[in-house]
Write a protein that holds these residues in place. Sequence first.
Motif: not given
Length: 512
Positions: A281, A284, A338, A341, A418, A440
């Motif tokens: 996260y 992201m 990962r 994304f 996020v 996500v």
Amino acid sequence: MKKEILISALLMASMSLSAQKTATVKIYPERGKQIIPKEIYGQFAEHLGSCIYGGLWVGEKSDIPNTKGYRTDVLNALKELKVPVLRWPGGCFADEYHWMDGIGPKENRPKMVNNNWGGVVEDNSFGTNEFLNLCEMLGCEPYISGNVGSGSVEELAKWVEYMTSDGDSPMANLRRKNGREKPWKIKYLGVGNESWGCGGNMTPEYYSDLYRRYSTYCRNYDGNHLFKIASGASDYDYKWTDVLMKNVGARMNGLSLHYYTVTGWNGSKGSATKFSKDDYYWAMGKCLEIEDVIKKHINIMDKYDPQKHVGLMVDEWGTWWDQEPGVKSALYQQNSMRDAFVASLTLDVFHKYTDRIKMTNIAQVVNVLQSMILTRGKQMVLTPTYYVFDMYKVHQDATYLPLDLICDKVDVRDNRTVPLVSATASKDKEGIIHVSLSNVDTDNTQEVSIDVSNFKVSNVSGQILTSAHITDHNSFENPDIVKLEDFKDAKVSKGMLKVKLPALSIVTLTIK
């Protein structure tokens, strides 16, 4: 007692967030004005690690199947992506590269030590002719990074002449002697790279003067028109952009920007395949921070250039993790969901600012950082990032369609937030609408409702990229852990397109 009530309230809030698995999207086809330049999907090939030697080039005598020295498997895989532009030879390597060492008979080319990346000795068998011929084979535009850091004005001027002049001149005749009668068409020319760092550790004021000098002698020959790109800032260096816009301005056609999703420049950057949800996260959040960085650089550019004549070129971006254990090739890292994304979310951001962003180049194409392809001997693996670029190629040269997105968000460390869903949409020249959606969320399906009441829908199809774990990746032993599959969980009813996005999934829909 108060402490227990607070904990209970927090748990209830957490449960409520967890149970909320819906998102809504409203697309506005009538507001579509900007074209998404295909160059947004540009690639980058630097003389670094095994990107060139072993990745793109093996030579005609290699036992690895090749086409005129280029790896046939890699060549075919890149053709599938419809690569629009390829940047070369660097990167930091560019400002130590002397192009005349890489032309002529290969047995006469001098060896060189790649001082930037591991002190590897290179034989210069892949040079100007090999790169430009590769671009012709791929059908893509070359983007040449010129040597300003350690090269001379004369050297760069002669390189441009060698590549693009059709006259009876020394450099054009040298090209002919080396087997290429007609000049190549070269559009993009970078005047130096990272001049604030490995390209010379310059101040923006000093580089501005150098740019004006070097670019003056990079001439347009025989109908070839150069799009000259100045060496721009690293992520948060807004002063660099301000000084160049003020001191160079319209003398440049483009200004570069570099931004990496990286934990830190010192010490460990973290494993490419062994990380926690928290790490995921955080990545992201870091990759999405590029939007704020882009907006601030654009605001500076708008101050000096409100007509937007100068393009912003994000010619290095992507993830940067620790080098894969046991692999000696510099900056070789694996590529997990990962990374996929990071690619999809970043491309979604780029689509929104194409009135200023004219090109981006992910770093890098093979075997280095966030690459499309990994090779080992005769083996080749396509990465999750490759599949994102494959899914997203439908957006190249399509009209960007603005949209509204409402979804849940999650707070991550370093005060970042996020959104759990990302979306982008475009309409191609045939009127077909493509919508890319990214869930996500590591744990929950997202039920996305897309309002399609303002355009007709007769058929919906799609592709999905997903896997069970965020750390999943493709290896030479298991090359198909992550791959594209058909997506069939999208249905239209009463002006709404209902899409069920599994956790950790990226989907591109084709709406006819």
